[in-house]
Design a protein around this motif. Structure first.
Motif, PDB file in Angstrom:
ATOM      1  N   UNK A 130       1.234  -0.614   0.169  1.00 22.62           N
ATOM      2  CA  UNK A 130       0.459   0.003   0.267  1.00 22.62           C
ATOM      3  C   UNK A 130       0.438   1.237   0.192  1.00 22.62           C
ATOM      4  N   UNK A 131       0.651   2.151  -1.348  1.00 22.33           N
ATOM      5  CA  UNK A 131       1.365   3.579  -1.410  1.00 22.33           C
ATOM      6  C   UNK A 131       0.269   4.178  -0.434  1.00 22.33           C
ATOM      7  N   UNK A 132       0.872   5.461   0.386  1.00 20.34           N
ATOM      8  CA  UNK A 132       0.298   5.839   1.632  1.00 20.34           C
ATOM      9  C   UNK A 132       0.191   7.594   0.561  1.00 20.34           C
ATOM     10  N   UNK A 133      -0.156   8.156   1.477  1.00 22.16           N
ATOM     11  CA  UNK A 133      -0.146  10.060   1.063  1.00 22.16           C
ATOM     12  C   UNK A 133       0.991  10.079   2.556  1.00 22.16           C
ATOM     13  N   UNK A 134       1.403  12.013   1.705  1.00 16.66           N
ATOM     14  CA  UNK A 134       2.539  12.395   2.873  1.00 16.66           C
ATOM     15  C   UNK A 134       1.300  13.119   4.166  1.00 16.66           C
ATOM     16  N   UNK A 135       0.875  12.111   5.040  1.00 17.31           N
ATOM     17  CA  UNK A 135      -0.148  12.754   6.006  1.00 17.31           C
ATOM     18  C   UNK A 135      -0.423  11.964   7.160  1.00 17.31           C
ATOM     19  N   UNK A 136      -0.326  12.315   8.090  1.00 16.94           N
ATOM     20  CA  UNK A 136      -1.123  10.928   9.228  1.00 16.94           C
ATOM     21  C   UNK A 136      -2.259  11.421   9.527  1.00 16.94           C
ATOM     22  N   UNK A 137      -2.849  10.468   9.850  1.00 16.15           N
ATOM     23  CA  UNK A 137      -4.827  10.513  10.349  1.00 16.15           C
ATOM     24  C   UNK A 137      -5.485  10.413   9.130  1.00 16.15           C
ATOM     25  N   UNK A 138      -6.561  10.373   8.952  1.00 16.67           N
ATOM     26  CA  UNK A 138      -7.178   9.919   7.867  1.00 16.67           C
ATOM     27  C   UNK A 138      -7.128   8.631   7.002  1.00 16.67           C
ATOM     28  N   UNK A 161      14.464  13.157   9.423  1.00 16.91           N
ATOM     29  CA  UNK A 161      14.097  12.348  10.258  1.00 16.91           C
ATOM     30  C   UNK A 161      13.284  13.263  11.661  1.00 16.91           C
ATOM     31  N   UNK A 162      13.377  13.950  11.813  1.00 16.18           N
ATOM     32  CA  UNK A 162      12.187  14.341  12.537  1.00 16.18           C
ATOM     33  C   UNK A 162      10.387  13.616  12.863  1.00 16.18           C
ATOM     34  N   UNK A 163      10.710  14.091  10.759  1.00 13.19           N
ATOM     35  CA  UNK A 163       9.145  13.303  10.802  1.00 13.19           C
ATOM     36  C   UNK A 163       9.126  12.118  11.466  1.00 13.19           C
ATOM     37  N   UNK A 164      10.652  10.858  10.310  1.00 17.49           N
ATOM     38  CA  UNK A 164      10.271   9.548  11.441  1.00 17.49           C
ATOM     39  C   UNK A 164      10.007   9.852  12.628  1.00 17.49           C
ATOM     40  N   UNK A 165      10.608  10.577  12.851  1.00 18.85           N
ATOM     41  CA  UNK A 165      10.607  10.361  15.034  1.00 18.85           C
ATOM     42  C   UNK A 165       8.706  10.874  15.181  1.00 18.85           C
ATOM     43  N   UNK A 166       8.552  11.801  14.736  1.00 19.90           N
ATOM     44  CA  UNK A 166       7.112  11.775  14.810  1.00 19.90           C
ATOM     45  C   UNK A 166       5.942  10.708  14.279  1.00 19.90           C
ATOM     46  N   UNK A 167       6.083  10.152  13.403  1.00 17.68           N
ATOM     47  CA  UNK A 167       5.475   9.025  12.734  1.00 17.68           C
ATOM     48  C   UNK A 167       5.102   8.056  13.703  1.00 17.68           C
ATOM     49  N   UNK A 168       6.526   7.625  13.947  1.00 18.81           N
ATOM     50  CA  UNK A 168       6.736   6.219  15.134  1.00 18.81           C
ATOM     51  C   UNK A 168       5.963   6.703  16.414  1.00 18.81           C
ATOM     52  N   UNK A 169       6.295   8.029  16.590  1.00 16.81           N
ATOM     53  CA  UNK A 169       5.480   8.605  18.488  1.00 16.81           C
ATOM     54  C   UNK A 169       3.823   8.142  18.118  1.00 16.81           C
ATOM     55  N   UNK A 170       3.618   8.556  16.908  1.00 16.11           N
ATOM     56  CA  UNK A 170       2.205   8.165  15.866  1.00 16.11           C
ATOM     57  C   UNK A 170       1.651   6.924  16.559  1.00 16.11           C
ATOM     58  N   UNK A 178      -5.686   0.261  20.701  1.00 20.14           N
ATOM     59  CA  UNK A 178      -6.357  -0.501  19.204  1.00 20.14           C
ATOM     60  C   UNK A 178      -6.296  -1.999  18.366  1.00 20.14           C
ATOM     61  N   UNK A 179      -5.737  -2.670  19.013  1.00 17.27           N
ATOM     62  CA  UNK A 179      -5.444  -4.186  19.316  1.00 17.27           C
ATOM     63  C   UNK A 179      -4.670  -3.999  17.519  1.00 17.27           C
ATOM     64  N   UNK A 180      -3.913  -3.600  17.483  1.00 19.76           N
ATOM     65  CA  UNK A 180      -2.731  -3.138  15.953  1.00 19.76           C
ATOM     66  C   UNK A 180      -2.373  -4.309  15.893  1.00 19.76           C
ATOM     67  N   UNK A 181      -2.348  -5.650  15.053  1.00 22.83           N
ATOM     68  CA  UNK A 181      -2.063  -6.697  14.504  1.00 22.83           C
ATOM     69  C   UNK A 181      -1.015  -6.420  13.699  1.00 22.83           C
ATOM     70  N   UNK A 182      -0.715  -5.300  13.481  1.00 21.39           N
ATOM     71  CA  UNK A 182       0.896  -5.137  12.468  1.00 21.39           C
ATOM     72  C   UNK A 182       1.995  -4.964  13.700  1.00 21.39           C
ATOM     73  N   UNK A 183       3.421  -4.985  13.220  1.00 24.44           N
ATOM     74  CA  UNK A 183       4.438  -4.028  13.862  1.00 24.44           C
ATOM     75  C   UNK A 183       5.311  -3.342  12.371  1.00 24.44           C
ATOM     76  N   UNK A 184       6.014  -2.418  12.890  1.00 25.43           N
ATOM     77  CA  UNK A 184       6.919  -2.281  12.251  1.00 25.43           C
ATOM     78  C   UNK A 184       8.418  -2.983  12.016  1.00 25.43           C
TER      79      UNK A 184
END
Length: 265
Positions: A130-138, A161-170, A178-184
């Protein structure tokens, strides 16, 4: 059931579509039936494959999945890419409308919405990328929740790199409880130039922050732009330009990523 791989980063220009296309084609070349999903309204995935854009993603996200006629209609938008064992669901500007529909419902579509959509295809293929857009949410939030494995491409810029840290925190906060079934699966360094001190520093920071979660590096090279402009994956481009050492290196680097995926899944 198919293994779902979501490629995500809230920053643009880090190689998400390049990663989606080349990971997908590499898996297909190794004998795995693979489906690409274009959730980015810019629809660069279709262009990179020299394929047509379309409303397949819009229908997949907005139509019901209980009626056989609707399911068959959605599945009719699974399109061949011209590569063996590699298909895609096209998107276009209508994907923005789909996102609004998903998030503005009362109540909004559940976090599991995209995973439910992808289950329509999960018995027909081995991998869904899955390819995604450059945003978080939705849509991106739901696409990440749908994943068995998440890959976060990042170039070597400080803000990236700041974006990576933000996304992983998100990821941690979004999916807590929320019982996420996946992993990084990992952070994928892209556009790396080992000749520059800035890139060496950024790589050291990534490795210090994420350790074993840092995947093999993709070096900076114009061959990716050339391949994309020609509507070719890096594997096709490397064959077309067998004398180009940078094309061969790029193909080898993505082969390493694919081997890591096979190990994880």
């Amino acid at each position: 059931m198919a293994t779902i791989i979501t490629v995500a980063n809230q920053k643009g220009g880090v190689g998400k579509t390049t990663t989606t296309v080349n990971v997908g084609h590499g898996l297909a070349m190794m004998g795995h039936k693979t489906l690409l999903i274009d959730l980015d309204p810019q629809s660069n995935l279709a262009s990179a494959l020299n394929c047509a854009k379309g409303k397949g993603v819009y229908y997949m996200l907005t139509m019901g999945h209980d009626n056989r006629e609707e399911i068959n209609f959605i599945k009719s938008h699974l399109k061949p890419t011209g590569r063996e064992r590699l298909a895609y669901i096209p998107g276009n500007a209508e994907t923005v409308r789909a996102q609004k529909d998903v998030t503005n419902r009362t109540p909004p579509a559940p976090i599991s919405h995209i995973r439910t959509c992808l289950e329509l295809f999960s018995n027909d293929v081995d991998y869904i990328v899955v390819d995604t857009s450059p945003s978080i949410g939705g849509l991106q939030e739901r696409a990440v929740w749908a994943a068995n494995l998440v890959i976060i491409p990042t170039n070597m810029g400080y803000l990236s790199n700041e974006g990576v840290a933000t996304l992983t925190n998100d990821l941690r906060s979004i999916f807590a409880g929320k019982d996420w079934p996946g992993k990084l699966m990992g952070i994928l360094p892209t556009f790396f130039d080992g000749r520059t001190r800035a890139d060496q520093t950024s790589m050291s920071q990534l490795q210090e922050a994420f350790g074993d979660n840092v995947l093999p590096t993709i070096h900076r090279s114009t061959v990716f732009e050339d391949a994309s402009s020609a509507g070719r994956t890096i594997f096709e481009y490397a064959v077309d330009h067998s004398g180009n050492q940078y094309a061969r290196r790029a193909a080898r680097e993505y082969q390493q990523i694919i081997k890591a995926i096979l190990t994880f899944s």
